[in-house]
Write a protein that holds these residues in place. Structure first.
Motif, mmCIF file in Angstrom:
data_model
loop_
_atom_site.group_PDB
_atom_site.id
_atom_site.type_symbol
_atom_site.label_atom_id
_atom_site.label_comp_id
_atom_site.label_asym_id
_atom_site.label_seq_id
_atom_site.Cartn_x
_atom_site.Cartn_y
_atom_site.Cartn_z
ATOM 1 N N THR A 401 0.821 -1.207 0.000
ATOM 2 C CA THR A 401 0.000 0.000 0.000
ATOM 3 C C THR A 401 0.858 1.262 0.000
ATOM 4 O OG1 THR A 401 -1.741 -1.169 1.216
ATOM 5 C CG2 THR A 401 -1.810 1.242 1.222
ATOM 6 N N ALA A 402 1.853 1.312 0.898
ATOM 7 C CA ALA A 402 2.689 2.502 0.996
ATOM 8 C C ALA A 402 3.539 2.704 -0.259
ATOM 9 C CB ALA A 402 3.588 2.401 2.230
ATOM 10 N N SER A 403 4.046 1.611 -0.809
ATOM 11 C CA SER A 403 4.818 1.718 -2.048
ATOM 12 C C SER A 403 3.940 2.201 -3.198
ATOM 13 C CB SER A 403 5.444 0.356 -2.404
ATOM 14 O OG SER A 403 6.369 -0.048 -1.424
ATOM 15 N N ALA A 404 2.673 1.778 -3.197
ATOM 16 C CA ALA A 404 1.741 2.241 -4.236
ATOM 17 C C ALA A 404 1.531 3.746 -4.134
ATOM 18 C CB ALA A 404 0.409 1.508 -4.107
ATOM 19 N N ILE A 405 1.414 4.258 -2.903
ATOM 20 C CA ILE A 405 1.244 5.702 -2.717
ATOM 21 C C ILE A 405 2.484 6.449 -3.198
ATOM 22 C CG2 ILE A 405 0.973 7.527 -0.993
ATOM 23 C CD1 ILE A 405 -0.642 5.498 0.679
ATOM 24 N N ALA A 406 3.667 5.938 -2.835
ATOM 25 C CA ALA A 406 4.916 6.585 -3.257
ATOM 26 C C ALA A 406 5.060 6.565 -4.770
ATOM 27 C CB ALA A 406 6.107 5.900 -2.594
ATOM 28 N N THR A 407 4.705 5.442 -5.381
ATOM 29 C CA THR A 407 4.788 5.327 -6.839
ATOM 30 C C THR A 407 3.808 6.273 -7.517
ATOM 31 O OG1 THR A 407 5.429 3.001 -6.618
ATOM 32 C CG2 THR A 407 4.670 3.719 -8.781
ATOM 33 N N LEU A 408 2.597 6.385 -6.961
ATOM 34 C CA LEU A 408 1.595 7.304 -7.505
ATOM 35 C C LEU A 408 2.106 8.743 -7.463
ATOM 36 C CD1 LEU A 408 -1.275 7.996 -8.513
ATOM 37 C CD2 LEU A 408 -1.999 8.055 -6.112
ATOM 38 N N VAL A 409 2.703 9.139 -6.339
ATOM 39 C CA VAL A 409 3.241 10.492 -6.217
ATOM 40 C C VAL A 409 4.381 10.710 -7.206
ATOM 41 C CG1 VAL A 409 4.532 12.034 -4.676
ATOM 42 C CG2 VAL A 409 2.524 10.813 -3.833
ATOM 43 N N ASN A 410 5.260 9.719 -7.339
ATOM 44 C CA ASN A 410 6.392 9.834 -8.258
ATOM 45 C C ASN A 410 5.920 10.093 -9.676
ATOM 46 O OD1 ASN A 410 8.368 8.431 -10.296
ATOM 47 N ND2 ASN A 410 9.608 8.906 -8.512
ATOM 48 N N TRP A 411 4.989 9.277 -10.145
ATOM 49 C CA TRP A 411 4.561 9.401 -11.539
ATOM 50 C C TRP A 411 3.621 10.585 -11.755
ATOM 51 C CZ3 TRP A 411 7.276 7.582 -15.216
ATOM 52 C CH2 TRP A 411 8.052 6.447 -14.992
ATOM 53 N N SER A 412 2.915 11.014 -10.704
ATOM 54 C CA SER A 412 2.131 12.250 -10.822
ATOM 55 C C SER A 412 3.061 13.437 -11.045
ATOM 56 C CB SER A 412 1.300 12.467 -9.550
ATOM 57 O OG SER A 412 0.380 11.425 -9.347
ATOM 58 N N CYS A 413 4.147 13.461 -10.275
ATOM 59 C CA CYS A 413 5.139 14.527 -10.458
ATOM 60 C C CYS A 413 5.797 14.436 -11.831
ATOM 61 C CB CYS A 413 6.199 14.453 -9.362
ATOM 62 S SG CYS A 413 5.586 14.818 -7.699
ATOM 63 N N ALA A 414 6.089 13.202 -12.276
ATOM 64 C CA ALA A 414 6.701 13.019 -13.595
ATOM 65 C C ALA A 414 5.784 13.535 -14.701
ATOM 66 C CB ALA A 414 7.026 11.545 -13.827
#
Length: 476
Positions: A401-414
């Motif tokens: 779950t936490a990795s999914a949130i971090a990945t979502l933030v990363n690609w949103s910024c990208a």
């Protein structure tokens, strides 16, 4: 005769003879390296998808398939797909495992590349294909770091985690080389479909992670997997018991967990690292490398990108080799300083040439040097380490779950960075854009110096205990 001793803390054999130790460790780690090599075919596909737009967009623009605005959308929409790929995979790896999650990545990759290659220039199909490859990229960026972290020993986790970024850079370089060789966007897409197809076949023969197996009460399977990964000469029962003990102390995951320091602290650290990674401007630079060098006065932008891609591969490999020696924090600090300086000097190049385009040729060395220093710095730290730390610092029950949130933030910024790059170049000027990226890099350095703990040489269980407050702070 050499005396071999077993070191329980490290899970490695120690020998009086260094040559005997190295030979034994190679045998022990062979299966671990094989499983890791198969897994990193995923980030190889990830990197190829990132690098694809650099040679493909100019080709499609020359053919009249894309205009400038459509090219910007095509380059950035991969991040939009990745935003959804991460959260879906976070749920998937908790439900069906890390191995199946990695294998599933191949499907949207292949479908996306086929949509692009068979699009006949239809813009909607090109965007669909790009979104699908982006979705797969988001899946890979979550599942592979978790898989590598959970099969690794503490002594090898930095090296293998950094191999994720090595594979990404090799994928980018492969796309650049294919573009330099003159392949059009269709053949580039078909080559992209081969790598994930190979991954799904080979991954079928690789093991599931022991932590996932134990979380599903499959202890015998976990012991078999650990014996396969660590070597037949290693007593894996202690490692299995340590993982079990950590899992037994965990409660059922709930949303209230995010209010506890043991989860919100590592989550905030991971999220901020992802934000700094993307707002350093790296994806904008990689997506538009050809255009950047053409603007900087290079007649052959494709050749310049190949040089940059090769430099990135070399220094990412160097970072991987030193990851478990120098540590995560030191590499992030050194890399952040290098990126700050190079972003400022790249902006200085644009400032010095803004009134006289003829000066761009005379000062082209400054743009190339700045770009290479930027890529070297990013490769040494900010490429691999945010993903590695993401896979290390979350508790096992919350890792998906936490990795999914971090990945979502990363690609949103990208997505934001790549979509707005061209507009920023017009609104802030070329030099202002790179100075903005330099300022972000500097703030990232300050954040790492104050907030990011060192995790090298620690087991995942020890890192979790640190954030729970069960271990002395001077251990990190």
């Amino acid at each position: 005769m050499d005396t071999i001793q077993y070191d329980e803390a490290d899970g490695q054999y120690e020998a009086e003879s260094r040559s005997s130790l190295i030979a034994r460790q190679r045998v022990q780690n062979r299966n671990l390296y094989v499983a890791s090599a198969v897994a990193i075919l995923g980030p190889l596909s990830f990197g190829y998808a990132l690098g694809y737009s650099s040679p493909a967009i100019p080709d499609m623009t020359d053919k009249g398939i894309l205009n400038d605005k459509q090219g910007s959308l095509f380059g950035s929409v991969i991040a939009l797909g990745a935003m959804f790929g991460g959260p879906v995979t976070g749920w998937l790896i908790e439900l069906s495992g890390r191995k199946l999650g990695a294998m599933t990545c191949a499907l949207p990759f292949v479908l996306g590349w086929l949509a692009i290659s068979l699009s006949h220039g239809i813009f909607e199909l090109l965007i669909l294909g790009r979104i699908l490859t982006g979705f797969a990229t988001g899946m890979v960026s979550l599942v592979v770091p978790v898989y590598l972290a959970e099969i690794s020993t503490a002594a090898r986790r930095g090296l293998l985690g950094a191999c994720f970024q090595v594979a990404v850079t090799m994928g980018i370089l492969l796309a650049y080389l294919m573009g330099y060789a003159g392949l059009n966007y269709i053949w580039l897409a078909l080559i992209g479909a081969i790598i994930p197809s190979l991954m799904v076949v080979l991954m079928a023969f690789m093991p599931e992670t022991p932590r996932y197996l134990l979380s599903k009460n499959r202890r015998n399977d976990a012991l078999v997997t650990l014996s396969y990964l660590r070597g037949t000469g290693v007593d894996v029962d202690d490692e299995c018991c340590e993982i079990e003990s950590n899992l037994d102390q965990q409660e059922q995951m709930s949303l209230s967990e995010f209010l506890r320091p043991s989860l919100y602290k590592p989550l905030l650290i991971s999220l901020m690292l992802m934000v700094f990674q993307q707002f350093s401007g790296i994806n904008a630079v990689m997506f538009y490398t050809v255009d950047i060098f053409s603007t900087a006065g290079f007649k052959d932008g494709h050749l310049a990108t190949v040089v940059v891609g090769a430099v990135q591969v070399v220094f990412t490999i160097i970072a991987a080799l030193f990851m478990d020696k120098a540590g995560r924090r030191l590499l992030l600090l050194i890399a952040g300083i290098g990126m700050t300086v190079s972003s400022v000097t790249f902006g200085l190049y644009y400032e010095l040439t803004k009134n006289d385009p003829d000066d761009s040729t005379h000062l082209s060395w400054l743009s190339l040097t700045s770009m290479i220093v930027y890529i070297i710095s990013f490769s040494l730290g900010w490429g691999a380490i945010p993903w590695l730390i993401m896979s290390e610092i979350f508790p096992s029950r919350a890792r998906g779950t936490a990795s999914a949130i971090a990945t979502l933030v990363n690609w949103s910024c990208a997505f934001i960075v790549t979509l707005t790059f061209q507009d920023m170049m017009h609104a802030l000027t070329n030099q202002g854009t790179f100075w903005f990226y330099g300022a972000v890099c500097f703030v990232g350095v300050v954040f790492v110096a104050i907030c990011v703990p060192e995790t090298k040489g620690r087991t995942l269980e020890q890192i979790e205990e640190h954030f729970q407050g069960h271990s002395p702070s001077n251990e990190f």
